[in-house]
Design a protein around this motif. Structure first.
Motif, PDB file in Angstrom:
ATOM      1  N   ASP A  57     -15.973  -5.436 -20.528  1.00 57.18           N
ATOM      2  CA  ASP A  57     -15.071  -4.321 -20.804  1.00 57.18           C
ATOM      3  C   ASP A  57     -14.747  -3.546 -19.525  1.00 57.18           C
ATOM      4  OD1 ASP A  57     -15.070  -4.903 -23.528  1.00 57.18           O
ATOM      5  OD2 ASP A  57     -16.867  -3.680 -23.883  1.00 57.18           O
ATOM      6  N   GLY A  58     -13.664  -2.807 -19.580  1.00 56.89           N
ATOM      7  CA  GLY A  58     -13.299  -1.963 -18.449  1.00 56.89           C
ATOM      8  C   GLY A  58     -12.287  -2.610 -17.529  1.00 56.89           C
ATOM      9  N   PHE A  59     -12.404  -2.301 -16.260  1.00 59.76           N
ATOM     10  CA  PHE A  59     -11.521  -2.811 -15.209  1.00 59.76           C
ATOM     11  C   PHE A  59     -10.082  -2.301 -15.360  1.00 59.76           C
ATOM     12  CE2 PHE A  59     -14.678  -6.387 -15.385  1.00 59.76           C
ATOM     13  CZ  PHE A  59     -15.244  -6.149 -14.145  1.00 59.76           C
ATOM     14  N   VAL A  60      -9.883  -1.169 -16.058  1.00 63.43           N
ATOM     15  CA  VAL A  60      -8.532  -0.628 -16.221  1.00 63.43           C
ATOM     16  C   VAL A  60      -7.935  -0.292 -14.864  1.00 63.43           C
ATOM     17  CG1 VAL A  60      -7.148   1.236 -17.203  1.00 63.43           C
ATOM     18  CG2 VAL A  60      -9.052   0.268 -18.507  1.00 63.43           C
ATOM     19  N   GLU A  61      -8.729   0.358 -14.014  1.00 60.88           N
ATOM     20  CA  GLU A  61      -8.245   0.735 -12.684  1.00 60.88           C
ATOM     21  C   GLU A  61      -7.826  -0.484 -11.877  1.00 60.88           C
ATOM     22  OE1 GLU A  61     -11.174   1.541 -13.919  1.00 60.88           O
ATOM     23  OE2 GLU A  61     -11.383   3.733 -14.005  1.00 60.88           O
ATOM     24  N   LEU A  62      -8.667  -1.506 -11.960  1.00 60.48           N
ATOM     25  CA  LEU A  62      -8.384  -2.718 -11.193  1.00 60.48           C
ATOM     26  C   LEU A  62      -7.134  -3.417 -11.710  1.00 60.48           C
ATOM     27  CD1 LEU A  62      -9.936  -3.761  -8.785  1.00 60.48           C
ATOM     28  CD2 LEU A  62     -11.078  -5.412 -10.266  1.00 60.48           C
ATOM     29  N   LYS A  63      -6.947  -3.445 -13.014  1.00 58.45           N
ATOM     30  CA  LYS A  63      -5.758  -4.070 -13.593  1.00 58.45           C
ATOM     31  C   LYS A  63      -4.490  -3.333 -13.172  1.00 58.45           C
ATOM     32  CE  LYS A  63      -8.200  -5.797 -17.680  1.00 58.45           C
ATOM     33  NZ  LYS A  63      -8.397  -5.660 -19.155  1.00 58.45           N
ATOM     34  N   VAL A  64      -4.555  -2.005 -13.168  1.00 58.47           N
ATOM     35  CA  VAL A  64      -3.402  -1.210 -12.735  1.00 58.47           C
ATOM     36  C   VAL A  64      -3.103  -1.470 -11.263  1.00 58.47           C
ATOM     37  CG1 VAL A  64      -2.546   1.134 -12.346  1.00 58.47           C
ATOM     38  CG2 VAL A  64      -3.750   0.581 -14.470  1.00 58.47           C
ATOM     39  N   LEU A  65      -4.148  -1.508 -10.451  1.00 53.08           N
ATOM     40  CA  LEU A  65      -3.983  -1.728  -9.015  1.00 53.08           C
ATOM     41  C   LEU A  65      -3.368  -3.095  -8.728  1.00 53.08           C
ATOM     42  CD1 LEU A  65      -4.514  -0.486  -6.240  1.00 53.08           C
ATOM     43  CD2 LEU A  65      -6.785  -1.544  -6.273  1.00 53.08           C
ATOM     44  N   ILE A  66      -3.849  -4.114  -9.409  1.00 50.53           N
ATOM     45  CA  ILE A  66      -3.305  -5.466  -9.214  1.00 50.53           C
ATOM     46  C   ILE A  66      -1.858  -5.528  -9.679  1.00 50.53           C
ATOM     47  CG2 ILE A  66      -3.503  -7.885  -9.917  1.00 50.53           C
ATOM     48  CD1 ILE A  66      -6.532  -7.421 -10.166  1.00 50.53           C
ATOM     49  N   THR A  67      -1.572  -4.901 -10.821  1.00 55.29           N
ATOM     50  CA  THR A  67      -0.201  -4.894 -11.342  1.00 55.29           C
ATOM     51  C   THR A  67       0.758  -4.232 -10.365  1.00 55.29           C
ATOM     52  OG1 THR A  67      -1.040  -4.820 -13.613  1.00 55.29           O
ATOM     53  CG2 THR A  67       1.258  -4.195 -13.265  1.00 55.29           C
ATOM     54  N   LEU A  68       0.321  -3.122  -9.754  1.00 62.33           N
ATOM     55  CA  LEU A  68       1.157  -2.438  -8.770  1.00 62.33           C
ATOM     56  C   LEU A  68       1.423  -3.326  -7.559  1.00 62.33           C
ATOM     57  CD1 LEU A  68      -0.355   1.180  -8.834  1.00 62.33           C
ATOM     58  CD2 LEU A  68       1.881   0.452  -9.685  1.00 62.33           C
ATOM     59  N   PHE A  69       0.403  -4.039  -7.114  1.00 62.91           N
ATOM     60  CA  PHE A  69       0.580  -4.954  -5.984  1.00 62.91           C
ATOM     61  C   PHE A  69       1.586  -6.048  -6.330  1.00 62.91           C
ATOM     62  CE2 PHE A  69      -2.731  -3.137  -3.481  1.00 62.91           C
ATOM     63  CZ  PHE A  69      -2.613  -3.692  -2.216  1.00 62.91           C
ATOM     64  N   VAL A  70       1.466  -6.607  -7.540  1.00 59.96           N
ATOM     65  CA  VAL A  70       2.378  -7.682  -7.955  1.00 59.96           C
ATOM     66  C   VAL A  70       3.815  -7.166  -8.029  1.00 59.96           C
ATOM     67  CG1 VAL A  70       3.004  -9.225  -9.854  1.00 59.96           C
ATOM     68  CG2 VAL A  70       0.606  -8.993  -9.180  1.00 59.96           C
ATOM     69  N   LEU A  71       4.003  -5.984  -8.588  1.00 62.47           N
ATOM     70  CA  LEU A  71       5.351  -5.406  -8.692  1.00 62.47           C
ATOM     71  C   LEU A  71       5.937  -5.133  -7.306  1.00 62.47           C
ATOM     72  CD1 LEU A  71       4.868  -2.911 -11.666  1.00 62.47           C
ATOM     73  CD2 LEU A  71       6.109  -5.088 -11.690  1.00 62.47           C
ATOM     74  N   CYS A  72       5.126  -4.610  -6.408  1.00 63.93           N
ATOM     75  CA  CYS A  72       5.595  -4.368  -5.037  1.00 63.93           C
ATOM     76  C   CYS A  72       5.998  -5.665  -4.352  1.00 63.93           C
ATOM     77  CB  CYS A  72       4.507  -3.668  -4.227  1.00 63.93           C
ATOM     78  SG  CYS A  72       4.220  -1.952  -4.692  1.00 63.93           S
ATOM     79  N   LEU A  73       5.208  -6.718  -4.554  1.00 66.97           N
ATOM     80  CA  LEU A  73       5.533  -8.018  -3.954  1.00 66.97           C
ATOM     81  C   LEU A  73       6.794  -8.613  -4.567  1.00 66.97           C
ATOM     82  CD1 LEU A  73       1.996  -9.658  -3.631  1.00 66.97           C
ATOM     83  CD2 LEU A  73       3.536  -9.026  -1.770  1.00 66.97           C
ATOM     84  N   ALA A  74       6.983  -8.393  -5.859  1.00 67.08           N
ATOM     85  CA  ALA A  74       8.183  -8.902  -6.518  1.00 67.08           C
ATOM     86  C   ALA A  74       9.438  -8.245  -5.955  1.00 67.08           C
ATOM     87  CB  ALA A  74       8.085  -8.670  -8.026  1.00 67.08           C
ATOM     88  N   VAL A  75       9.385  -6.917  -5.770  1.00 70.19           N
ATOM     89  CA  VAL A  75      10.526  -6.205  -5.187  1.00 70.19           C
ATOM     90  C   VAL A  75      10.735  -6.629  -3.742  1.00 70.19           C
ATOM     91  CG1 VAL A  75      11.414  -3.936  -4.546  1.00 70.19           C
ATOM     92  CG2 VAL A  75      10.240  -4.238  -6.736  1.00 70.19           C
ATOM     93  N   PHE A  76       9.631  -6.744  -2.989  1.00 74.62           N
ATOM     94  CA  PHE A  76       9.729  -7.185  -1.600  1.00 74.62           C
ATOM     95  C   PHE A  76      10.392  -8.557  -1.498  1.00 74.62           C
ATOM     96  CE2 PHE A  76       7.758 -10.203   1.323  1.00 74.62           C
ATOM     97  CZ  PHE A  76       8.189  -9.696   2.543  1.00 74.62           C
ATOM     98  N   SER A  77      10.013  -9.459  -2.412  1.00 74.52           N
ATOM     99  CA  SER A  77      10.527 -10.831  -2.349  1.00 74.52           C
ATOM    100  C   SER A  77      12.046 -10.877  -2.462  1.00 74.52           C
ATOM    101  CB  SER A  77       9.887 -11.682  -3.456  1.00 74.52           C
ATOM    102  OG  SER A  77       8.481 -11.750  -3.290  1.00 74.52           O
ATOM    103  N   ILE A  78      12.611  -9.973  -3.235  1.00 81.63           N
ATOM    104  CA  ILE A  78      14.072  -9.931  -3.376  1.00 81.63           C
ATOM    105  C   ILE A  78      14.726  -9.656  -2.026  1.00 81.63           C
ATOM    106  CG2 ILE A  78      16.003  -8.685  -4.418  1.00 81.63           C
ATOM    107  CD1 ILE A  78      14.170  -8.130  -6.827  1.00 81.63           C
ATOM    108  N   PHE A  79      14.139  -8.725  -1.280  1.00 89.17           N
ATOM    109  CA  PHE A  79      14.699  -8.337   0.014  1.00 89.17           C
ATOM    110  C   PHE A  79      14.219  -9.224   1.159  1.00 89.17           C
ATOM    111  CE2 PHE A  79      15.123  -4.585  -2.591  1.00 89.17           C
ATOM    112  CZ  PHE A  79      16.383  -4.098  -2.241  1.00 89.17           C
ATOM    113  N   ASN A  80      13.398 -10.211   0.839  1.00 88.41           N
ATOM    114  CA  ASN A  80      12.886 -11.107   1.869  1.00 88.41           C
ATOM    115  C   ASN A  80      13.787 -12.329   2.054  1.00 88.41           C
ATOM    116  OD1 ASN A  80      10.130 -13.343   2.353  1.00 88.41           O
ATOM    117  ND2 ASN A  80      10.892 -11.863   3.835  1.00 88.41           N
TER     118      ASN A  80
END
Length: 238
Positions: free
Chosen positions: A124-147
């Motif tokens: 159980d738990g890992f809410v913080e880690l899941k949010v952090l990973i999701t933010l990284f993935v979203l940032c990379l997705a946006v970056f990829s468009i401009f890459n």
């Protein structure tokens, strides 16, 4: 915004953020004015020491790699092994960043794999880690468009640079060591390297080629996987 929305605290990852910011600042300096490979390794070593010694992110065993029915412990080699592992992964992602989108998409796939393992875990738990990973993935997705020049045009392209690629490597190696901890065991130690298999295999093959050719291990060359693919694609185009 996401942190406020989920009412979470990231204080348990303060050492990680300190190391990420330090690596980011050094990477920007390196991108602006090339620093020597020895200085880079020194900074990576100090960052690894902070995570291993101060934050206790240590690999205590390598799993049951010999099939004995129990994990093979590292004993006194645990701390040196962990430091070398962090330095290796950080540099593996840096070395992989040789063509548009490769390092970013590789990191996204690895992060999504870690997120999937977290979702399927019985812990159980890992809410913080899941949010952090999701933010990284979203940032990379946006970056990829401009890459990609084909999407935004060559004049609007942005790149990871050493700061971005090493940051991704540090984030992933931290996650794998953290989740392979004895108390969590979300990721099996012997499985962790396969989640970041492409950059590790690329770095290993390049190092082997340099050793066989008696060349410096820290001087860049064109023996990476992406260089071979670029050369093959170029030949087909011509």
């Amino acid at each position: 915004t996401s942190i406020l929305l989920f009412d979470i605290s990231l204080k348990d990852f303060r050492f990680l953020f300190f190391c990420l910011v330090t690596l980011l600042i050094f990477g920007v300096i390196d991108d602006y004015q090339d620093t020597s490979p020895r200085k880079k390794i020194l900074v990576h070593f100090l960052i690894a020491v902070v995570l291993v010694v101060l934050d206790n992110k240590v690999v205590y065993d390598v799993g049951d790699i010999f099939g004995f029915g129990y994990p093979q412990g590292l004993s006194v080699l645990a701390i040196p092994f962990s430091i070398i592992a962090i330095i290796g992964v950080v540099n593996a992602f840096n070395m992989l960043d040789g063509t548009d989108g490769l390092a970013a998409f590789t990191a996204m796939i690895s992060l999504l794999a870690v997120l999937l393992l977290l979702e399927r875990s019985s812990v159980d738990g890992f809410v913080e880690l899941k949010v952090l990973i999701t933010l990284f993935v979203l940032c990379l997705a946006v970056f990829s468009i401009f890459n990609f020049a084909g999407i935004v045009g060559s004049g609007r392209q942005i790149f990871l640079g050493d700061s971005g690629s090493t940051l991704l490597g540090l984030m992933l190696v931290f996650l794998l060591i953290y989740l392979a901890d004895r108390d969590y065991k979300v990721v099996r130690v012997c499985v962790a390297p396969w989640i970041i298999g492409l950059p590790l295999l690329d770095m290993f093959s390049v190092m082997c080629i340099r050793l066989l050719k008696r060349r410096s291990l820290i001087i860049a060359d064109r023996n990476h996987l992406h260089h071979y693919l670029i050369d093959i694609y170029g030949e087909k185009k011509t």
